[in-house]
Design an enzyme around this catalytic site. Structure first.
Site, PDB file in Angstrom:
ATOM      1  N   SER A 146       0.815  -1.088   0.106  1.00  0.00           N
ATOM      2  CA  SER A 146      -0.008   0.067   0.128  1.00  0.00           C
ATOM      3  C   SER A 146       0.959   0.909  -0.011  1.00  0.00           C
ATOM      4  O   SER A 146       1.723   1.163   0.511  1.00  0.00           O
ATOM      5  CB  SER A 146      -0.938   0.203   1.058  1.00  0.00           C
ATOM      6  OG  SER A 146      -1.651   1.428   1.232  1.00  0.00           O
ATOM      7  N   TYR A 159      -1.642  -1.011  10.153  1.00  0.00           N
ATOM      8  CA  TYR A 159      -1.895  -1.545   8.916  1.00  0.00           C
ATOM      9  C   TYR A 159      -0.837  -1.202   8.221  1.00  0.00           C
ATOM     10  O   TYR A 159      -0.293  -2.053   7.213  1.00  0.00           O
ATOM     11  CB  TYR A 159      -3.232  -0.987   8.249  1.00  0.00           C
ATOM     12  CG  TYR A 159      -3.621  -1.377   6.789  1.00  0.00           C
ATOM     13  CD1 TYR A 159      -4.034  -2.420   6.316  1.00  0.00           C
ATOM     14  CD2 TYR A 159      -3.129  -0.337   6.040  1.00  0.00           C
ATOM     15  CE1 TYR A 159      -4.165  -2.660   5.054  1.00  0.00           C
ATOM     16  CE2 TYR A 159      -3.418  -0.433   4.507  1.00  0.00           C
ATOM     17  CZ  TYR A 159      -3.913  -1.636   4.055  1.00  0.00           C
ATOM     18  OH  TYR A 159      -4.257  -1.837   2.941  1.00  0.00           O
ATOM     19  N   LYS A 163       2.087  -3.153   5.824  1.00  0.00           N
ATOM     20  CA  LYS A 163       2.565  -2.870   4.275  1.00  0.00           C
ATOM     21  C   LYS A 163       3.907  -2.493   4.032  1.00  0.00           C
ATOM     22  O   LYS A 163       4.387  -2.831   3.009  1.00  0.00           O
ATOM     23  CB  LYS A 163       1.404  -1.725   3.796  1.00  0.00           C
ATOM     24  CG  LYS A 163       0.009  -2.447   3.896  1.00  0.00           C
ATOM     25  CD  LYS A 163      -0.279  -3.682   2.864  1.00  0.00           C
ATOM     26  CE  LYS A 163      -1.587  -4.157   2.998  1.00  0.00           C
ATOM     27  NZ  LYS A 163      -1.864  -5.392   2.038  1.00  0.00           N
TER      28      LYS A 163
END
Ligand SMILES: NC(=O)c1ccc[n+]([C@@H]2O[C@H](COP(=O)([O-])OP(=O)(O)OC[C@H]3O[C@@H](n4cnc5c(N)ncnc54)[C@H](OP(=O)(O)O)[C@@H]3O)[C@@H](O)[C@H]2O)c1
Length: 258
Positions: A146, A159, A163
């Site tokens: 991401s 999160y 990534k």
């Protein structure tokens, strides 16, 4: 240059919807047999039926939790039984169970984020390399990271940390598995999927104004890059992360004096 994907076998995790579903369609359009995995067999069966109706390729749907080694093994074994082995692995499944300051993150949700976003990359790569015979057949692995793994963002910090790990796992596996298997990643910006719904729903006009190319992404924007990285079109490329975000990370700073 042609992708050379005709007759190859591509296994896509998180293929029931969003980016993974679009990737499976794009790979099938290039002539690859596709193996669809995610947790829910019913959703996979529906996508499999749509792909079979659209393209003359082999399609296998096999439910698997991406963070469970024995389920990864079962999915790869089923792939070998049906198609002989894995040529393309798209490590796409991802989750974000926690929104908020990282200083308040709880252990169960931290562990789930690591299991699904980060450990899964290792599990499925190991399984495809050995049981899926990528070590003999060669091929290409595409990891979905991401753009958040390259910058800081409030609310989804952990999160994003997983990534960032995907970006590095991509480099490490690329170094370890070369020259037999190439390993690259994509770092998408905001894409119109269920996972990112809280980020774009009700904010789309504002977001579009902040993105140099004027719109949020569609799953197909990422799927096209997945076929590029999966195929011969990227044959001299490994260990890299492609940012696909409508230009969001290169937006000029507001403090410009011009
Ligand atoms: N959308 C964005 O803006 C954006 C931006 C950057 C990166 N990404 C990344 O893109 C990837 C795809 O996400 P998406 O946006 O397409 O989301 P999505 O539409 O919500 O799809 C997620 C997929 O992953 C599967 N999945 C979730 N947890 C799983 C688990 N534990 N085991 C197996 N499969 C699981 C889901 O199926 P089941 O629920 O049936 O298991 C579904 O097929 C993710 O890695 C995400 O982090 C997305």
């Amino acid at each position: 240059m042609q992708t050379g994907l005709t007759g190859k076998t591509a296994l896509v995790t998180g293929a029931s919807r969003g980016i993974g579903r679009a990737a499976a369609f794009a790979l099938a359009a290039e002539g690859a047999n596709v193996v669809l995995t995610s947790r829910r067999q019913e959703s996979l069966d529906a996508v499999a039926a749509e792909i079979r109706a659209a393209y003359p390729v082999g399609v296998l749907a096999k439910a698997a939790h991406v963070g469970e080694p024995e389920q990864a093994a079962a999915a790869v074994e089923a792939t070998v039984a049906e198609f002989g082995g894995v040529d393309i692995l798209v490590n796409n499944a991802g989750t974000n169970p926690y929104f908020g300051p990282m200083v308040d993150l709880d252990v169960p949700r931290a562990e789930k984020t690591v299991q699904v976003n980060q450990l899964s990359i290792v599990l499925w790569t190991q399984t495809a390399w050995y049981a899926g015979k990528m070590s003999e057949r060669g091929g290409s692995i595409v990891n979905i990271a991401s753009v958040g793994g390259l910058v800081t963002e409030l609310g989804i910090g952990y999160y994003n940390a997983t990534k960032a790990a995907v970006v590095h796992l991509t480099r490490q596996f690329a170094a370890e598995l070369a020259p037999k298997v190439r390993v690259n990643a994509i770092a998408p910006g905001i894409v119109r999927t269920q996972l990112a719904r809280a980020l774009w729903e009700n904010h789309e006009e504002m977001l579009n104004g902040h993105i140099p190319l004027g719109r949020i992404g569609e799953p197909e924007d990422i799927a096209q890059a997945i076929t590029f990285l999966a195929g011969d079109t990227s044959s001299w490329m490994t260990g890299q992360t492609l940012v696909i975000d409508g230009g969001a990370v290169i937006r000029p700073a507001l403090s410009s004096n011009f």
